[in-house]
Design a protein around this motif. Structure first.
Motif, mmCIF file in Angstrom:
data_model
loop_
_atom_site.group_PDB
_atom_site.id
_atom_site.type_symbol
_atom_site.label_atom_id
_atom_site.label_comp_id
_atom_site.label_asym_id
_atom_site.label_seq_id
_atom_site.Cartn_x
_atom_site.Cartn_y
_atom_site.Cartn_z
ATOM 1 N N ILE A 221 2.422 12.440 -4.617
ATOM 2 C CA ILE A 221 3.820 12.161 -4.971
ATOM 3 C C ILE A 221 3.857 11.478 -6.337
ATOM 4 C CG2 ILE A 221 5.938 11.029 -4.243
ATOM 5 C CD1 ILE A 221 4.931 13.205 -2.347
ATOM 6 N N LYS A 222 4.757 11.914 -7.203
ATOM 7 C CA LYS A 222 4.908 11.266 -8.502
ATOM 8 C C LYS A 222 5.252 9.798 -8.323
ATOM 9 C CE LYS A 222 6.421 15.378 -11.089
ATOM 10 N NZ LYS A 222 6.385 16.372 -10.004
ATOM 11 N N GLY A 223 4.766 8.963 -9.236
ATOM 12 C CA GLY A 223 4.953 7.524 -9.112
ATOM 13 C C GLY A 223 6.398 7.100 -9.004
ATOM 14 N N ILE A 224 7.260 7.646 -9.846
ATOM 15 C CA ILE A 224 8.663 7.236 -9.839
ATOM 16 C C ILE A 224 9.345 7.672 -8.547
ATOM 17 C CG2 ILE A 224 9.518 9.332 -10.995
ATOM 18 C CD1 ILE A 224 11.478 7.456 -12.521
ATOM 19 N N LEU A 225 8.923 8.803 -7.987
ATOM 20 C CA LEU A 225 9.473 9.273 -6.719
ATOM 21 C C LEU A 225 8.975 8.403 -5.571
ATOM 22 C CD1 LEU A 225 11.234 11.569 -5.528
ATOM 23 C CD2 LEU A 225 9.125 12.801 -5.087
ATOM 24 N N ALA A 226 7.714 7.947 -5.651
ATOM 25 C CA ALA A 226 7.170 7.056 -4.631
ATOM 26 C C ALA A 226 7.924 5.727 -4.616
ATOM 27 C CB ALA A 226 5.676 6.816 -4.888
ATOM 28 N N ILE B 94 0.810 -1.220 0.000
ATOM 29 C CA ILE B 94 0.000 0.000 0.000
ATOM 30 C C ILE B 94 0.842 1.268 0.000
ATOM 31 C CG2 ILE B 94 -1.771 -1.237 1.325
ATOM 32 C CD1 ILE B 94 -1.095 0.826 3.620
ATOM 33 N N ILE B 95 2.164 1.159 0.215
ATOM 34 C CA ILE B 95 2.977 2.363 0.385
ATOM 35 C C ILE B 95 3.054 3.194 -0.887
ATOM 36 C CG2 ILE B 95 5.305 3.204 0.825
ATOM 37 C CD1 ILE B 95 5.635 1.088 2.923
ATOM 38 N N THR B 96 3.438 2.579 -1.993
ATOM 39 C CA THR B 96 3.551 3.338 -3.241
ATOM 40 C C THR B 96 2.208 3.908 -3.686
ATOM 41 O OG1 THR B 96 5.530 2.146 -3.971
ATOM 42 C CG2 THR B 96 4.213 3.212 -5.673
#
Length: 429
Positions: free
Chosen positions: A114-119, A104-106
């Motif tokens: 938060i942008k996906g790649i940063l997540a 569930i974190i990302t």
């Protein structure tokens, strides 16, 4: 149907194995004053940064990841607090259910803006930080097969590099496409896991059976681990030099397997870790035991080294140096998860396993719905479908609210159970 079921069982065992490591690493940190002091020093800059931006306009200079920066995301003190809450909820799910918290974190970070790649990069760094601080490697080194670990890490490095390159290439081409790609990956995984977990819960509830919160070992696990049956037997029987010898302490003469299979396994683990940000330990245990036929004893030690290497190499070489990690968010998640995982683990002593199974299914499906409802807006932004911005935003908001409401209810339920049964838990302690 049986093959699909086996895939579900494999993924669930993978999630459980990573949860066991997560719990052990968290407890190692909490039981050590020295490690807690180090964590406090590491987290202090994140806290101070939140205070500074709370007093100001909450915007970062572009070089650090301002609102209009190319790579990182907009930062506010509220996002730091949300990262702590996300860590708490993930820890509660991991500790209470014994699986699934990392999933569930990302999605949660992406829902918080938060942008996906940063997540993905930040979650990997959070796992790496926990691995470095909380893993008691010296206790497990006797379990490690050095040749097995070396060849696996060769594959892991290849997989991590490939996954990181793909994620960055997609983002550089189109940031919206990057979010869409990561969301689709989570939609497929969480949808698959959630549907099967819910069917398991309904079946057990209908039968009236009560079970523990954690699944036991597969009935074929011990046979598979011997390497004498099924796929492990075929892989170990192949004659493809160079051969790796392992489990010498458990089997006379040890077992042998072609190095190429271990490299492929490492590449798969590294690739999934770099793409999803879930950490290499997610898949290592079931692949080692049920596919390669490695004993659980050897797997434990090798997996610990693998988590440190894979998460560290992925987070630093593929994300950090390109600006795709937010240190403050990683520290927030680490702080929150340490609290959540302890409360969750204690609560399992006073809650029936069948209810925990039900919450696991609902939490996973909430993550699935969250990412699914985010897709229409992403697809509209990419001109793949036609949808008004207001409609797309409305659908995404529904997904966000559904996700956070379900996870919040679950967290509140666990915490309330913990305090309601505090006397009982103290007595057991």
């Amino acid at each position: 149907m049986k093959s699909v079921r086996k895939i579900y069982d494999l993924l669930l065992m993978a999630s459980m194995a990573h949860a066991r490591w997560d719990y052990e690493a968290s407890m190692n940190i909490l039981r050590s004053r020295k490690r807690l002091a180090i964590l406090g020093l590491l987290a202090l800059p994140a806290v101070l940064l939140s205070v500074v931006f709370a007093a100001g306009d909450g915007d970062l200079p572009s070089i650090l990841g301002g609102k209009h920066a190319y790579s990182p995301a907009y930062y506010t003190p509220s996002i730091f607090l949300v990262s702590i809450l996300i860590g708490v909820c993930a820890g509660l799910i991991t500790g209470c259910i014994g699986a699934g918290g990392g999933f569930i974190i990302t999605p949660a970070l992406m829902s918080a803006g938060i942008k996906g790649i940063l997540a993905v990069g930040t979650d990997l760094f959070h796992i790496f930080a926990k691995a470095i601080m909380g893993t008691a490697v010296h206790k497990k080194l006797g379990n490690v097969s050095v040749p097995l670990a070396v060849w696996f890490l060769v594959g892991s490095g290849i997989g991590v590099t490939g996954g990181g390159v793909i994620n960055r290439a997609i983002y550089e081409k189109n940031p919206v496409m990057s979010d869409t790609f990561i969301s689709v990956v989570y939609v497929v995984l969480l949808g698959f896991l959630g549907i099967y977990a819910l069917s398991d819960f309904l079946r057990l509830r209908k039968s009236g059976a009560d079970v523990g919160a954690h699944h036991g070992e597969s009935p074929h696990g011990k046979e598979a681990a011997t390497g004498k049956v099924g796929l492990p037997a075929r892989l170990q029987g192949a004659n493809l030099p160079p051969m790796i010898r392992f489990d010498e302490d458990l089997v006379p003469g040890g077992k042998k397997i072609p190095a190429v299979f271990v490299v492929i396994a490492g590449a798969l683990v590294g690739f999934v870790a770099a793409i999803m940000g879930v950490g290499g330990g997610f898949l290592t245990f079931p692949i080692f035991v049920y596919i390669l036929g490695v004993s659980s004893f050897t797997t434990v030690g090798t997996d610990i080294l693998q988590i440190i290497f894979t998460a560290g190499y992925a987070s630093i070489s593929q994300y950090a140096i390109y600006g795709y990690i937010f240190y403050t968010l990683a520290m927030g998640m680490l702080l929150g998860s340490l609290l959540g995982i302890q409360l969750g683990a204690l609560t399992t002593k006073v809650v029936k396993g069948i209810y925990i199974r039900g919450f696991y299914a609902v939490a996973i499906l909430a993550g699935f719905i969250n990412r699914l409802f985010a897709l229409p807006g992403k697809l509209a932004d990419m001109k793949i479908i036609t949808l008004s911005p207001s409609t797309a935003k409305f659908i995404a908001v529904i997904g966000n609210w559904a996700f956070f409401i379900v996870v919040s209810i679950f967290a509140f339920w666990i915490i309330s159970k913990f305090f309601a049964n505090l006397k009982t838990l103290r007595g057991e302690a």
